[in-house]
Design an enzyme around this catalytic site. Structure first.
Site, PDB file in Angstrom:
ATOM      1  N   HIS A  49      10.306  15.889 -37.676  1.00  0.00           N
ATOM      2  CA  HIS A  49      11.083  16.743 -37.318  1.00  0.00           C
ATOM      3  C   HIS A  49      10.933  18.274 -37.805  1.00  0.00           C
ATOM      4  CE1 HIS A  49      14.232  13.535 -35.696  1.00  0.00           C
ATOM      5  NE2 HIS A  49      13.091  13.489 -35.208  1.00  0.00           N
ATOM      6  N   GLU A  51      13.062  20.381 -39.477  1.00  0.00           N
ATOM      7  CA  GLU A  51      13.220  20.583 -40.741  1.00  0.00           C
ATOM      8  C   GLU A  51      12.433  20.078 -41.784  1.00  0.00           C
ATOM      9  OE1 GLU A  51      17.346  19.295 -38.594  1.00  0.00           O
ATOM     10  OE2 GLU A  51      15.099  19.326 -38.325  1.00  0.00           O
ATOM     11  N   CYS A  74      20.062  15.694 -37.609  1.00  0.00           N
ATOM     12  CA  CYS A  74      20.050  14.375 -37.309  1.00  0.00           C
ATOM     13  C   CYS A  74      20.449  13.442 -38.508  1.00  0.00           C
ATOM     14  CB  CYS A  74      18.768  13.669 -36.547  1.00  0.00           C
ATOM     15  SG  CYS A  74      17.300  13.687 -37.450  1.00  0.00           S
ATOM     16  N   THR A 194       4.267  15.011   0.273  1.00  0.00           N
ATOM     17  CA  THR A 194       3.687  16.219  -0.318  1.00  0.00           C
ATOM     18  C   THR A 194       2.160  16.016  -0.732  1.00  0.00           C
ATOM     19  OG1 THR A 194       5.812  17.250  -0.876  1.00  0.00           O
ATOM     20  CG2 THR A 194       3.933  17.880  -2.185  1.00  0.00           C
ATOM     21  N   LEU A 202      -0.603  19.231 -10.061  1.00  0.00           N
ATOM     22  CA  LEU A 202       0.675  19.007 -10.777  1.00  0.00           C
ATOM     23  C   LEU A 202       0.526  18.752 -12.042  1.00  0.00           C
ATOM     24  CD1 LEU A 202       2.830  16.745  -8.379  1.00  0.00           C
ATOM     25  CD2 LEU A 202       2.814  19.038  -8.370  1.00  0.00           C
ATOM     26  N   ARG A 205      -1.231  24.811 -15.604  1.00  0.00           N
ATOM     27  CA  ARG A 205      -2.532  25.639 -15.978  1.00  0.00           C
ATOM     28  C   ARG A 205      -1.873  27.087 -16.295  1.00  0.00           C
ATOM     29  NH1 ARG A 205      -3.327  22.863 -11.258  1.00  0.00           N
ATOM     30  NH2 ARG A 205      -3.296  24.660  -9.763  1.00  0.00           N
ATOM     31  N   GLU A 282       8.712  19.443  -7.082  1.00  0.00           N
ATOM     32  CA  GLU A 282       7.852  20.242  -6.051  1.00  0.00           C
ATOM     33  C   GLU A 282       7.638  19.297  -5.056  1.00  0.00           C
ATOM     34  OE1 GLU A 282       4.586  22.446  -7.115  1.00  0.00           O
ATOM     35  OE2 GLU A 282       5.070  22.662  -9.321  1.00  0.00           O
ATOM     36  N   GLY A 284       9.073  19.118  -0.366  1.00  0.00           N
ATOM     37  CA  GLY A 284       9.311  19.762   0.737  1.00  0.00           C
ATOM     38  C   GLY A 284      10.900  19.854   0.940  1.00  0.00           C
ATOM     39  N   THR A 286      12.874  18.494   2.950  1.00  0.00           N
ATOM     40  CA  THR A 286      13.601  17.003   3.277  1.00  0.00           C
ATOM     41  C   THR A 286      14.102  16.335   1.825  1.00  0.00           C
ATOM     42  OG1 THR A 286      12.353  16.331   5.072  1.00  0.00           O
ATOM     43  CG2 THR A 286      13.512  14.642   3.992  1.00  0.00           C
TER      44      THR A 286
END
Length: 344
Positions: A49, A51, A74, A194, A202, A205, A282, A284, A286
């Site tokens: 973590h 810390e 934590c 899609t 997907l 970049r 990502e 459409g 619908t």
């Protein structure tokens, strides 16, 4: 000075945002005699973590220091020991944290354990911290990810050519914005439709680097072919489908959703169980409408490009569609294009 040091810690947490799930991304700085002497951030689940990273090289120098950390330390064992234990062992003098951990196993207990050990523990909340941990808090509260959908459209409200033919709409500036958002999200959600239309990679970049992200696909009727780009570019791939129709030769994880439960709701619940806090969508119009109508959409980025695709092109929304409740809209310009951020 508290806010300045917390801002520095938040900048460190930003470095690995999108790569720490199911843990939140955290940054920490160590201050002694009004100077930062060490920094650290959490790199990924199962790794030290923030810390721990910030204190590991200090040895006895850690005694009496002030540790600024973006999230309440934590106090429970997970894949790594509790951070409160280390802070106590190193005899730090004070801990200042920017966001109270909403996890009921930690909330208030981390600060309490430090206080019992004689370490001053101070919460200094900032709007930046609230915004940074918004998705984490939503995930803890609901068990589902914070859902952000992106939709690019022309000035006449079209998202594709005639018959749904793929058309490049957004320009390079908004493309860069998209890839930054993909990078900072824990995972990406799309649809079989899609993938069939656009065959997107997907991944993120950014500059000269490519970041593979977990990808989830809503594909009720098992239409996605194994030749789709995401089979090669995703960090890991999960396909949600109707029962009994998934082909076994795709070699990826499939999750069948019974017809007796709401498809989208169940898919998001499973994504939440996977530890995904921040989900980038990502797809459409619908899918966008379905998420919105089911009350599952938290934020949307609508891109507007100075193009006119004509009446035969595919509309983002049917004429009867409207937002049923008030929304918070914020506009930004990207060259000759515009972005509207909408929150519900």
């Amino acid at each position: 000075m508290h806010q300045a040091y917390l801002k520095e810690a938040l900048a460190l947490a930003e470095i690995r945002r999108g790569f720490c799930a199911p843990n939140p991304s955290v940054g920490a700085v160590v201050v002694k005699d009004n100077a930062m002497i060490s920094r650290g951030f959490h790199r990924a689940a199962g790794q030290p973590h923030a810390e721990v990273e910030a204190l590991k090289e200090l040895g006895d120098q850690a005694a009496g220091t002030t540790v600024y950390v973006t999230l309440e330390p934590c106090c429970i064992w997970g894949r790594t020991p509790p951070c409160t234990q280390l802070l106590i062992e190193r005899k730090v003098g004070r801990v200042v944290y920017g966001f109270k951990d909403p996890n009921p196993k930690v909330s208030g207990r981390g600060a309490s354990e430090l206080a019992k050990a004689g370490i001053e523990c101070v919460h200094v909340g900032t709007p930046e911290s609230e915004a940074f941990y918004e998705s984490y808090a939503h995930w803890v509260k609901t068990g589902r990810p914070f859902v952000t959908a992106k939709l690019a459209m022309s000035l006449d409200g079209k998202i594709a050519g005639p018959g749904g033919k793929s058309v490049k709409i957004s320009g390079s500036a908004l493309d860069e914005f998209t890839h930054e958002r993909r990078k900072k999200s824990d995972a990406i959600l799309t649809t079989g439709a899609t993938i069939l239309t656009d065959n997107p990679r997907l991944n993120a970049r950014v500059g000269d680097k490519i970041f593979a992200k977990p990808v989830y696909v809503l594909d009720r009727s098992s239409r996605v072919p194994s030749t789709a780009s995401v089979f090669q570019t995703a960090k890991n791939l999960t396909i949600f489908c109707n029962p009994g129709i998934r082909r076994a030769n795709l070699g990826v994880r499939t999750v069948e959703i019974p017809d007796t439960v709401p498809f989208l709701n169940e898919a998001l619940s499973q994504i939440g169980k996977d530890g995904i806090h921040d989900l980038w969508v990502e797809a459409g119009g619908t899918c966008f409408r379905a998420l919105l109508n089911d009350g599952l959409l938290n934020r949307a980025f609508i891109y507007f490009s100075p193009k006119w695709l004509g009446e035969k092109a595919l509309s983002a929304f049917p004429e009867s569609f409207s937002l049923s409740k008030e929304v918070d809209c914020r506009w930004s310009s990207f060259g000759d294009e515009a972005l509207c951020e909408i929150r519900w």
